[in-house]
Design a protein around this motif. Sequence first.
Motif, PDB file in Angstrom:
ATOM      1  N   CYS A  75     -56.434   1.155   2.945  1.00  0.00           N
ATOM      2  CA  CYS A  75     -55.964   1.460   4.301  1.00  0.00           C
ATOM      3  C   CYS A  75     -56.725   0.610   5.312  1.00  0.00           C
ATOM      4  N   CYS A  76     -56.342   0.767   6.569  1.00  0.00           N
ATOM      5  CA  CYS A  76     -57.125   0.183   7.661  1.00  0.00           C
ATOM      6  C   CYS A  76     -56.957   1.067   8.880  1.00  0.00           C
ATOM      7  N   THR A  77     -57.891   0.963   9.795  1.00  0.00           N
ATOM      8  CA  THR A  77     -57.791   1.757  11.021  1.00  0.00           C
ATOM      9  C   THR A  77     -56.738   1.147  11.947  1.00  0.00           C
ATOM     10  N   LYS A  78     -56.075   2.007  12.714  1.00  0.00           N
ATOM     11  CA  LYS A  78     -55.047   1.533  13.646  1.00  0.00           C
ATOM     12  C   LYS A  78     -55.669   0.775  14.818  1.00  0.00           C
ATOM     13  N   SER A  79     -56.855   1.173  15.196  1.00  0.00           N
ATOM     14  CA  SER A  79     -57.462   0.619  16.409  1.00  0.00           C
ATOM     15  C   SER A  79     -57.968  -0.809  16.224  1.00  0.00           C
ATOM     16  N   VAL A  80     -58.754  -1.039  15.141  1.00  0.00           N
ATOM     17  CA  VAL A  80     -59.388  -2.359  14.989  1.00  0.00           C
ATOM     18  C   VAL A  80     -59.141  -2.991  13.617  1.00  0.00           C
ATOM     19  N   ASN A  81     -58.274  -2.392  12.807  1.00  0.00           N
ATOM     20  CA  ASN A  81     -57.933  -2.931  11.476  1.00  0.00           C
ATOM     21  C   ASN A  81     -59.134  -2.990  10.527  1.00  0.00           C
ATOM     22  N   GLN A  82     -60.064  -2.038  10.686  1.00  0.00           N
ATOM     23  CA  GLN A  82     -61.216  -1.971   9.787  1.00  0.00           C
ATOM     24  C   GLN A  82     -60.745  -1.556   8.393  1.00  0.00           C
ATOM     25  N   PRO A  83     -61.205  -2.244   7.330  1.00  0.00           N
ATOM     26  CA  PRO A  83     -60.775  -1.860   5.969  1.00  0.00           C
ATOM     27  C   PRO A  83     -61.319  -0.493   5.565  1.00  0.00           C
ATOM     28  N   VAL A  84     -60.457   0.285   4.917  1.00  0.00           N
ATOM     29  CA  VAL A  84     -60.821   1.632   4.448  1.00  0.00           C
ATOM     30  C   VAL A  84     -60.302   1.792   3.021  1.00  0.00           C
ATOM     31  N   ILE A  85     -61.184   2.153   2.107  1.00  0.00           N
ATOM     32  CA  ILE A  85     -60.776   2.462   0.730  1.00  0.00           C
ATOM     33  C   ILE A  85     -60.906   3.966   0.537  1.00  0.00           C
TER      34      ILE A  85
END
Length: 398
Positions: A75-85
Amino acid sequence: MPYLKSQSLSPYLKKFDKKLEKANRKLIYIGGEIRFQSERDLEDYIEDNFSELFPDLVLVKRQLSIKRQQCDLLCCTKSVNQPVIIELKNEEDRGIVSQLTRYRKALLEEKVFASQIDYSLSVMLVAIAPTFHEDNYTDKEASKFENDFCFWEFRVENHNNSGKIKLCGKTYDILYPIFGLPEIHLNSGCNYSGLPLFTLNFIGKIDKKHHEHFMALRTLFLSQPKVKEMVSPTYSKLLYGTGEGKNHKKLAEITNTGKGLYLFLWLPTAAKPNIKVPIDRFGFILAKDNHPLSKDSIVEWLVCTQGAVDLKNKPTPHTNPFFTRNGMLKWCKPNSYLAQATTGSFKTCFLLLNLIKGITQPIDEATLKWWETYKIQTPNYLGWYIDLAIKTWNYRLK
């Protein structure tokens, strides 16, 4: 091909079967807790409700294969596109920190979906599970990525025989029925809407007088964790277990042939000392006019066999007994099953004491005295063996 898979269907029927499978999802009650039947069902629920559960995230890819690693949700955050596993667990897992760390390394080496994800930002590592072991927190503290880890616990609760999930301080509906609740006896009846196509073909080949008992037994088997239902190409066998191969665990099999309708269960058996959990496949010969799938039916013989039950091989007073290579009688009476299974096999004896009485080693004299009496008075009704098979199944999943 021993058992049918979705590939065996035409494209139209594949779509239809997928819809049925989705409509047939369930929660199960086991060990005093309600949980998803499998990790896949948990993933399906999270994916289907992702935007509601995680409004600040975008789901980029489910089951991402990268450098021989398989992460559940990228995934990624909507705000800053930070990667999320996000790694999902349907039960406690002591190795989840190292698992997420490996996924992080693989992701940063490959940098997939770079147009959607900003890899200049740190990777957020999220574990979602019903409980976390103390070792998870120890591993997290020892990791140089400690600040990137998040542990989110979830809990599933009953609400009018459908579930509610509590996650991150909020509650959401799970519109699946709950199988196995002690205060609710699901009356399966003969409602076939929602049965998979393979199962419908199987049940269509058995006498209608068996349908209600079959549906009740099927519900019971599918109420156990990680149980899948598999059907043979001739629609004459239904297998319940994790899979069909030699290394897969099996719980039960129902066969319907010209010789009759038979139930087979995987039960503790006599075994050599090097066998970790001594289990074998047993069929049941019932008293005359007893229903082959009813828990109340009376058992006359247990048959330890990997194949069909051949009544021509039934022992007589004038025939010598036959044994399996591990020392179990191929044909035995119910009241001698426990004695036969444990003669010379301490491992099986300890296993059965654990399953039946919840007793672990060391065994005291009072327990041994009780056992010597009980093992020659084994109940002879089919339900006792079904319950034992289910206890054995859950023991093997530990």
